[in-house]
Write a protein that holds these residues in place. Structure first.
Motif, PDB file in Angstrom:
ATOM      1  N   LEU A 194       0.824  -1.219   0.000  1.00  0.00           N
ATOM      2  CA  LEU A 194       0.000   0.000   0.000  1.00  0.00           C
ATOM      3  C   LEU A 194       0.856   1.266   0.000  1.00  0.00           C
ATOM      4  CD1 LEU A 194      -2.778  -1.077   2.510  1.00  0.00           C
ATOM      5  CD2 LEU A 194      -2.951  -0.889   0.029  1.00  0.00           C
ATOM      6  N   GLY A 195       2.172   1.098  -0.042  1.00  0.00           N
ATOM      7  CA  GLY A 195       3.032   2.265  -0.197  1.00  0.00           C
ATOM      8  C   GLY A 195       3.843   2.631   1.013  1.00  0.00           C
TER       9      GLY A 195
ATOM     10  N   LEU B 285       7.862  -9.974  -0.125  1.00  0.00           N
ATOM     11  CA  LEU B 285       6.476  -9.641  -0.464  1.00  0.00           C
ATOM     12  C   LEU B 285       5.753 -10.772  -1.163  1.00  0.00           C
ATOM     13  CD1 LEU B 285       6.718  -5.950  -1.564  1.00  0.00           C
ATOM     14  CD2 LEU B 285       5.663  -6.884   0.470  1.00  0.00           C
TER      15      LEU B 285
ATOM     16  N   SER C 109       1.831 -13.958 -11.182  1.00  0.00           N
ATOM     17  CA  SER C 109       1.961 -13.111  -9.984  1.00  0.00           C
ATOM     18  C   SER C 109       3.320 -12.433  -9.930  1.00  0.00           C
ATOM     19  CB  SER C 109       1.733 -13.944  -8.720  1.00  0.00           C
ATOM     20  OG  SER C 109       0.391 -14.376  -8.683  1.00  0.00           O
TER      21      SER C 109
ATOM     22  N   LEU D  71       6.774  -4.256  -6.414  1.00  0.00           N
ATOM     23  CA  LEU D  71       6.946  -4.940  -5.132  1.00  0.00           C
ATOM     24  C   LEU D  71       8.189  -5.817  -5.171  1.00  0.00           C
ATOM     25  CD1 LEU D  71       3.278  -6.050  -4.329  1.00  0.00           C
ATOM     26  CD2 LEU D  71       4.491  -3.986  -3.627  1.00  0.00           C
TER      27      LEU D  71
ATOM     28  N   VAL E  82       9.510   3.348  -4.700  1.00  0.00           N
ATOM     29  CA  VAL E  82       8.414   3.424  -3.728  1.00  0.00           C
ATOM     30  C   VAL E  82       7.553   4.653  -4.006  1.00  0.00           C
ATOM     31  CG1 VAL E  82       7.898   3.776  -1.265  1.00  0.00           C
ATOM     32  CG2 VAL E  82       9.611   2.093  -1.950  1.00  0.00           C
TER      33      VAL E  82
ATOM     34  N   HIS F 283       5.460   4.012  -7.057  1.00  0.00           N
ATOM     35  CA  HIS F 283       4.421   3.049  -6.692  1.00  0.00           C
ATOM     36  C   HIS F 283       3.259   3.760  -5.982  1.00  0.00           C
ATOM     37  CE1 HIS F 283       2.966  -0.691  -4.557  1.00  0.00           C
ATOM     38  NE2 HIS F 283       2.649   0.231  -3.679  1.00  0.00           N
ATOM     39  N   LYS F 284       3.632   4.602  -4.999  1.00  0.00           N
ATOM     40  CA  LYS F 284       2.603   5.285  -4.224  1.00  0.00           C
ATOM     41  C   LYS F 284       1.773   6.227  -5.107  1.00  0.00           C
ATOM     42  CE  LYS F 284       5.263   6.822  -0.765  1.00  0.00           C
ATOM     43  NZ  LYS F 284       5.658   7.380   0.536  1.00  0.00           N
TER      44      LYS F 284
ATOM     45  N   PHE G 282      -3.352  -1.741  -5.590  1.00  0.00           N
ATOM     46  CA  PHE G 282      -3.360  -3.210  -5.632  1.00  0.00           C
ATOM     47  C   PHE G 282      -4.687  -3.763  -5.126  1.00  0.00           C
ATOM     48  CE2 PHE G 282       1.260  -3.632  -6.131  1.00  0.00           C
ATOM     49  CZ  PHE G 282       1.325  -4.809  -6.869  1.00  0.00           C
TER      50      PHE G 282
ATOM     51  N   PHE H  96      -5.976  -7.773  -4.101  1.00  0.00           N
ATOM     52  CA  PHE H  96      -5.460  -9.140  -3.975  1.00  0.00           C
ATOM     53  C   PHE H  96      -6.609 -10.134  -3.877  1.00  0.00           C
ATOM     54  CE2 PHE H  96      -2.635  -6.165  -1.799  1.00  0.00           C
ATOM     55  CZ  PHE H  96      -1.427  -6.397  -2.435  1.00  0.00           C
TER      56      PHE H  96
ATOM     57  N   PRO I 159      -3.329   3.745   2.942  1.00  0.00           N
ATOM     58  CA  PRO I 159      -2.459   4.150   1.821  1.00  0.00           C
ATOM     59  C   PRO I 159      -2.301   5.664   1.719  1.00  0.00           C
ATOM     60  CG  PRO I 159      -4.531   3.228   1.023  1.00  0.00           C
ATOM     61  CD  PRO I 159      -4.485   2.972   2.498  1.00  0.00           C
TER      62      PRO I 159
END
Lengths: 806, 228
Positions: free
Chosen positions: A310-311, A395, B45, B54, B78, B81-82, B87, B89, B107
């Motif tokens: 989630l960061g 992860l 995956s 990730l 990172v 990504h943010k 994501f 799952f 988040p």
């Protein structure tokens, strides 16, 4: 800041949802932090904190050493002090003091009080002001004018009911009236135990005396001067004095010691050992909680993985984990603070009253800060490993809930195992140290004293020199007291001596043997000397090995007689042929010898303290050497304590103003003599048990966790035909490998560290092989027991359930 | 939007190298709805992990919106990504000890958004996904479908340009699965690029392109022109 608060909130919730982990961790840390805070507070108050005097780091004591009494530090002779005052350029603000006991009478039962006899410069040197009233004026520090007294706060409250009008009133000390001019603040107790202070007021004759080394000298190093400089200067002065006055100052030395070091010298080794022990307990606690946190972290890999997905940055994950651990440490610290608060009170109550600076030990804001510091250190210590380990999760494994049996996992497992090994090693050191002190204490309390300690009552009487100035008066009092005590119902024998037994007091002398070549004082050696009445040896249950006891005819004017002990015989007459020899005692400095014929030999005793080695000792007839300090010994047929009031009454029947002190049975005297070793043995034992319990929880936790992780594997093994015994052996061996590694490391560490305890041990070597072996076997056995329960659980794994486990 | 060139992933062990992805070349345009399919162990995956940043241990070139990901250090990845990725799952992966609202807030808090702003965004998303009534509940108080709904809401709350959904309906029954797929379709229509992994042909049909993986290789659908 907002996110920090949020993390804190989440951390709190996480801990609340895991009461098992939180409870064990908080309790473990609380015990470790509490014990450390309490002991460190004591170390701080007693050893580290500067004495509460002005420029206390510059204050020193000056002692005289004599080559013929090598084990003693003596006070100084007043004449030597005059020379030191004139010759020193490094010392300033010098002040003399003495400790004495005085009889306080009037307004209640007579009592003996410890008094400080101080020169007028004394309190200004320390920078202390009386609580109320004034300090001695310079003219009051002179003979026949020093009739003023300053009371301690404790005496003022105890004896005078905290009378607010006390100043100006009179008090009788040794039959002499003194006017009360001040009351000191509660914190001031110098010299140690002093309850009142009077001027030293030395006479001219005393001021010129170079023989009596009874006056202590306090001084300050001049600003910028160092201790070695002062020592060098005093050594030069001592050499000069020895040359200038060879008759009396031959063999003299001067020693300068910081006042703080002097004050705490006797308790320093024990306190440092205790501090080391609690430090070990805290390390074990941290290793334990660190191990728990690692196990918990493994279970939280998925959650951490989600956060990263989630960061969350590594910093945020580390912060969260560290916050949780700091929170545990904080709550543990709060518990530790409560325990420390109680522990400090307990230390004050249980510590032997002879412990210096005990009055300065109390719970205060310093304790709060100390707890905070120890808690923070503990939190960082046990919290940083998991925070570093789990802030970079695998992860793929975490999010897809697959077993992360990769290198990271085995690394963590190794880390947990290492923590357990460290715990056991530390526990072994603690247990060995504790076992050594317990053995030492047991040997001390069962040591052969050389006399019968049961059914023996003792008491001390110090006759007032004003009321009993003549030796004939002292002899009369002694005779009458023995006549009154002897017929008491239940008394079998009664005798007296001029020194108490087991009170760490002795009189020492040098010896001259008639006919022997003239030797220097230094080479003639010193010995203990004691005046006793006839029947003393029988009363104490000592054995007369040869010759005779003192007789009632061995009085002043009759030929001098002496009885020696075995050690003295061995030193001077190794052939055993001592009876009939004549000896003289005293410093021998310009004195005509007074000969005493040896008439008997008695067995050795440990009469100074239980842990003292028997020394050469000579006994003289108390009738031939009367004194104002008398100690009575009553051998009783029944309980000696029940005779105490009657014995005291008999003394008061002779003189109602005569205080009676040290009134106790010999068993109580022995108990007081071993109070300090008993106290440290108890504390070390307590810490060792604590360390052992924590270490066992540690190894139990690791093996339990390992079994839970291996359920699947164990299931496969059992499905393939492994018997419960095979599984049991497998799991036990896993645990015992760690235990054996810990024990091996612990043995090496203990071998090195217990040497530091040498000065605290009595008749036990710090590397005593029996103790080492016994503790190792004990710790190995309890480790085996701690592994047994998880191992037994492993044998009960159902292969069908286990194979569905993953 | 995404350009992968010769991306490879390998595990090294004592027994030698195990290739998980081999020479992956893939172009994904802004607004695509991509479905990745393939048998177990095909590398689906793993590919999602690399695209979602990730997983940092791979070789090749990866461009995301003109950012050369393969040249960036972990801190920059990172950040990327943010900024761009959300994501979803199969196992929802809600945090059990946080409420619905707190899970949604998480988040945002990692993006250092101020609290007042975060509260507004959480309120908006609760309203948009019609789960206002559930905001104080914990995940174990929700059904599977509701949990996945929250998980999708959490994935989109940061307004990502790309949603990676790894078997988002894998743990749901068909009606719940349809609800989630409809939701993803709606997000795609609103402009969000979506990459999903699924074994279900019906859910695969929600996308506009299917990429087939087998033994680490793309065997079909790498580009609109075809497999490399």
């Amino acid at each position: 800041m907002g996110t920090l608060w949020q993390d804190l909130k989440y951390a709190t919730r996480m801990l609340a949802k895991n009461p098992g982990f939180t409870g064990v961790a908080v309790l473990t840390l609380g015990l470790g932090i509490g014990a450390n805070t309490a002991i460190f507070s004591a170390v701080n108050a007693i050893l580290l904190r500067p004495l509460p005097y002005k420029d206390s780091s510059r204050i020193v004591n000056v002692w005289t050493t004599l080559s013929y009494f090598p084990n003693f530090k003596l006070g100084n002779s007043p004449a030597d002090i005059t020379d030191i005052r004139e010759g020193s350029h490094v010392l300033e603000q010098m002040a003399e003091y003495k400790s004495e006991t005085l009889n306080l009478t009037g307004g209640g039962d007579p009592e003996e009080v410890s008094a400080g006899l101080l020169s007028a410069e004394f309190l200004p040197t320390l920078g202390i002001r009386p609580g109320v009233g004034r300090w001695f004026a310079a003219e009051e520090d002179k003979p026949n004018s020093g009739v003023v007294v300053i009371l301690s706060d404790a005496l003022w409250r105890r004896r005078f009911g905290a009378d607010p009008e006390i100043l100006g009133k009179d008090v009788t000390l040794n039959q002499k009236l003194y006017r009360i001019v001040a009351v000191m603040p509660p914190s001031f107790r110098f010299p140690e135990k002093a309850e009142l202070w009077i001027p030293l007021a030395l006479t001219d004759k005393e001021n010129h005396d170079r023989m009596m080394h009874g006056t202590s000298l306090l001084a300050k190093l001049k600003p910028g001067a160092t201790l070695p400089q002062a020592q060098a200067e005093l050594s030069a002065i001592a050499s000069r004095l020895a040359k200038q006055y060879p008759g009396v100052d031959n063999g003299i030395g001067l020693s300068v010691v910081p006042l703080q070091a002097d004050t705490v010298r006797d308790v320093r080794p024990a306190l440092l050992v205790l501090l080391g022990a609690v430090g070990f307990v805290l390390l074990i606690a941290c290793a334990n909680v660190g191990s728990l946190a690692l196990a918990r972290g493994l279970k939280r890999q998925k959650e951490i993985g989600i956060r990263v997905a989630l960061g969350a940055s590594r910093f945020r994950i580390m912060r969260l984990l560290l916050l949780e651990n700091m929170l545990v440490a904080g709550i543990g610290g709060a518990l530790g603070l409560l325990l420390a608060w109680w522990g400090i009170d307990a230390l004050r109550s249980w510590a032997p009253s002879s412990t210096p600076r005990l009055a300065e030990l109390h719970a205060d804001y310093g304790v709060l800060w100390l707890t905070l510091a120890i808690s923070t250190a503990a939190g960082i210590l046990f919290g940083s490993f998991p925070a570093l380990q789990f802030s970079r999760p695998n992860l793929d494994a975490a999010l897809n809930e697959r077993s992360s049996a990769g290198s990271g996992s085995s690394h963590r497992s190794r880390l947990r195992n290492a923590l357990v090994v460290v715990e056991l090693a530390l526990a072994l050191v603690l247990l060995v140290g504790s076992a050594l002190t317990i053995q030492s204490f047991a040997r001390l309390t069962h040591v052969d004293t050389g006399f019968r300690t049961d059914h023996l009552l003792t008491m001390s009487v110090h006759l007032s020199p004003l009321k009993y100035p003549q030796t004939s008066q002292q002899t009369d009092f002694l005779t009458q007291a023995l006549e009154k005590l002897g017929p008491l119902a239940g008394v079998e024998n009664v005798a007296a001596a001029d020194a108490p037994i087991l009170r760490h007091m002795m009189k020492v002398s040098t010896i001259t043997i008639e006919g022997a070549p003239q030797t220097s004082l230094a080479s003639s050696g010193s010995l203990q000397i004691k005046g006793v009445t006839p029947g003393f040896f029988q009363t104490l249950g000592m054995r007369l090995l040869r010759g005779r006891d003192f007789a009632k005819t061995d009085i002043q004017g009759a030929p001098g007689v002496a009885i020696i002990n075995e050690s003295m015989m061995r030193r001077y007459w190794p052939d055993g042929n001592a009876i009939g020899k004549r000896v003289s005692f005293g410093t021998g400095k310009s004195e005509k010898p007074i000969w005493n014929e040896i008439v008997g030999i008695v067995n050795d005793t440990r009469d100074t303290s239980l842990n003292s080695t028997p020394q050469p000792e000579v006994f003289l007839s108390l009738w031939q050497s009367p004194t104002d300090g008398i100690d009575f010994y009553l051998r009783t047929s029944g309980d000696p304590a029940s005779l105490a009031p009657a014995a005291q009454s008999q003394i008061w029947a002779l003189d109602h103003d005569q205080p009676v002190t040290n009134l106790s049975t010999m068993e109580v005297a022995i108990s007081e003599d071993v109070a300090e070793p008993r106290f440290r043995t108890m504390l070390l034992g307590l810490f060792a048990v604590l360390g052992l319990a924590l270490a066992l929880i540690g190894i139990y936790g690791v093996i339990s966790y390992s079994v839970s992780q291996r359920t699947h594997e164990i299931g496969i093994r059992m499905a393939l035909g492994a018997q419960p015994g095979d599984v049991m052996r497998n799991v036990l061996w896993d645990g015992m490998k760690l235990a054996l590694a810990g024990l091996a490391i612990g043995l090496v560490a203990a071998f090195g560290l217990t040497r530091l305890m040498m000065s605290l041990l009595f008749e036990v070597k710090p590397t005593d092989p029996v103790t080492f072996a016994g503790v190792t076997i004990l710790l190995g056995a309890v480790s085996l027991a701690a592994c047994y329960f998880p191992a037994r659980r492993a044998t009960q794994v159902d292969p069908l359930v286990a194979l569905r486990h993953e | 939007m995404i350009k992968l060139r010769d991306v490879e992933k390998v595990y090294e062990s004592g027994a030698g190298k195990t290739w998980v992805l081999r020479r992956i070349n893939l172009d994904i345009a802004d607004g695509d709805f991509i479905t990745i399919m393939g048998p177990s162990g095909a590398g689906k995956s793993t590919l999602m992990g690399i695209v979602g940043m990730l997983d940092g241990a791979w070789k090749g070139e990866y461009h995301l919106l003109e950012n050369a990901v393969h040249k960036l250090d972990n801190r920059r990845r990172v950040e990327l990504h943010k900024k761009y990725i959300g994501f979803v799952f199969q196992q929802y992966h809600l945090l059990d000890n946080l409420t619905v609202a707190e899970n949604l807030d998480l988040p945002l808090s990692y993006r250092d958004i101020k609290k007042a702003e975060r509260e507004g965004m959480v309120a908006d998303i609760l309203d948009r996904f019609q789960i206002v009534g559930k905001k104080a509940l914990f995940p174990n108080q929700l059904s599977g479908g509701q949990q996945q709904l929250v998980a999708v809401a959490r994935a989109v709350i940061g307004k990502p340009k790309l949603i990676l959904a790894d078997e988002p309906t894998g743990s749901l029954h068909s009606s719940q699965g349809k609800m989630i797929m409809d939701l993803l379709k709606k997000l795609n229509q609103d402009g969000t690029t979506i990459i999903q992994v699924t074994h279900n042909d019906a859910w695969a049909a929600y996308g506009n392109r299917i990429i087939q993986l087998a033994d680490g290789w793309i065997v079909d659908g790498a580009t609109k022109a075809g497999a490399v």
